[in-house]
Design an enzyme around this catalytic site. Structure first.
Site, PDB file in Angstrom:
ATOM      1  N   CYS A  95       0.805  -1.226   0.000  1.00  0.00           N
ATOM      2  CA  CYS A  95       0.000   0.000   0.000  1.00  0.00           C
ATOM      3  C   CYS A  95       0.836   1.275   0.000  1.00  0.00           C
ATOM      4  O   CYS A  95       0.327   2.342  -0.324  1.00  0.00           O
ATOM      5  CB  CYS A  95      -0.923   0.018   1.218  1.00  0.00           C
ATOM      6  N   CYS A 418      -0.917   2.664   6.431  1.00  0.00           N
ATOM      7  CA  CYS A 418      -0.685   1.292   6.872  1.00  0.00           C
ATOM      8  C   CYS A 418      -0.332   0.446   5.660  1.00  0.00           C
ATOM      9  O   CYS A 418      -0.708   0.772   4.531  1.00  0.00           O
ATOM     10  CB  CYS A 418      -1.888   0.720   7.616  1.00  0.00           C
TER      11      CYS A 418
END
Length: 437
Positions: A95, A418
């Site tokens: 991510c 995150c």
């Protein structure tokens, strides 16, 4: 724990940036990942006073490039006209791939290896491949190696219809193979750990859509450049925005990852999306040489790791050391971005910062560190409304921090995200409009 700035050395400036609209992956989208990066990059470079060939390097984050996009950064560089002599490489940190590309560029500029770098991230999640199982792959190998009719006939009898069961690469990519949990399940773990409610999650999701709608109405989404597909369709804004979202509507959705007891739904989760974001990073020398504008500078970056089952707390573990290094607290930042992978994950981060036991256990602090306020957090919505193309999101939140600081006349910003697999990334940015060195 790392004690110094990751950009120690020469100052690193972000001089410009833009992104495509983020398009919800309802079906196979009209753009490949390289198409998206090229579209954003072309708009960015067309408004510069220098030739693309003056760029020292191109760095692009991408988690799942297509089969025709090996080292997608090099493809993007060539398609943008950077020329044969401009090197390029692709980075992948799930991510945070887009943020990693910016950090890699910043380190090269800070060390003096480069002066002008095009960096960012891209992802076409709707193009994620569908794979064969290992059994099917094995059968195909035997079929390819069969010699003569007899061997082919024998191999054919070994085929089973079950071999045709597809492997969805996107689902595999969003599942941690070590703990066997997908990202949504880790969000459920955090919801349980911090006693979060379904109502809290749905309220955050509604707030995300409302704030993005307000930002569009105010004309503050000027980071987006229009893109046109091969059929002539024009895309000018993020199409996952639901201006009519409400807690009552979201309450009707069923849990996705824990169907019996869970609270994480499609409505309070980020959207599977296609999109790209690119930026120009420069040294002071390059800013002066080309008379470039300046949006801000990268002050510090931190990468952290934690239990993969609680990966959503990565922003806490990445942003806190930065603040400790610079003797700052959350309220010292005018703008915060915590990428909204899930509403539960953002709420859990805020709860962790405000929980004495967590701060003592993880950071050795005698009292809670303190979470950023909602007045400064995700001020124009987040990934629940905007979308979350994995490779691009880390770059998007950095760009939007600088945009938000400009619109709100702020000074300090923090972008945090995150990362699947149990990591977190954070980047401390300052808004500056000129080089003073």
């Amino acid at each position: 724990m790392k004690k110094q700035s990751s950009t120690q050395g020469r100052s690193v400036y972000i001089v410009d940036g833009c992104r495509t609209p983020f398009l919800k992956a309802k079906e196979v989208g009209p753009f490949s990942a390289s198409d998206l990066a090229v579209a954003a990059g072309r708009s960015l470079l067309n408004r510069q006073a220098f030739s693309p060939k003056e760029i020292d390097e191109v760095i692009i984050g991408c988690a799942m490039p297509g089969p025709d996009e090996a080292n997608i950064a090099r493809i993007v560089a060539l398609r943008l006209g950077c020329g044969d002599n401009v090197p390029a490489f692709t980075v992948m940190r799930n991510c945070a791939s887009g943020m990693q590309s910016l950090d890699s560029a910043a380190k090269d500029i800070a060390s003096g290896r480069s002066d002008l770098i095009l960096a960012g991230g891209t992802e076409a999640m709707s193009h994620a491949p569908i794979l064969f199982t290992q059994k099917m792959a094995g059968w195909l190998a035997r079929w390819a190696g069969a010699k003569g009719f007899q061997q082919q006939a024998q191999t054919l009898t070994q085929f089973r219809l079950s071999y045709l069961a597809p492997v969805i690469a996107l689902m595999k990519g969003l599942t941690d193979p070590v703990i066997g949990m997908n990202m949504g399940q880790t969000a459920e773990v955090l919801a349980y750990r911090f006693h979060l409610t379904r109502l809290q999650m749905d309220e955050l999701a509604v707030r995300s859509h409302e704030r993005l709608q307000v930002a569009y109405e105010a004309g503050w989404m000027d980071e987006i450049v229009p893109i046109i597909d091969h059929q002539g369709n024009v895309y000018v804004r993020d199409d996952g925005l639901r201006a009519d979202s409400s807690v009552e509507k979201l309450a009707k959705l069923k849990p996705v990852f824990d169907k019996k007891f869970g609270m994480v739904t499609a409505g309070n989760s980020s959207q599977i999306t296609d999109g790209a974001c690119v930026m120009l990073l420069a040294s002071a020398d390059a800013v002066k040489k080309y008379d470039l504008p300046v949006m801000g500078r990268i002050v510090d970056t931190h990468w952290a790791a934690l239990n993969p089952a609680q990966m959503g707390l990565g922003p806490v573990h990445a942003a806190t050391p930065i603040m400790q290094r610079h003797h700052l607290k959350a309220s010292d930042f005018d703008c915060w971005e915590i990428n909204e992978a899930f509403a539960a994950q953002v709420l859990a981060c805020l709860s962790a910062w405000d929980e004495k036991a967590y701060c003592e256990e993880q950071f050795g602090l005698p009292m809670p560190f303190g979470a950023p306020s909602w007045d400064h957090l995700n001020q124009d919505g987040g990934a629940i409304a905007v979308g979350h193309p994995i490779g691009a999101s880390g770059a998007r939140i950095v760009l939007h921090v600088l945009q938000s600081l400009k619109h709100r006349k702020g000074h300090r910003g923090m972008a945090s995200i995150c990362i699947g697999g149990g990591q977190g990334g954070a980047m401390y940015l300052e808004r500056v409009t000129e080089v003073n060195e």
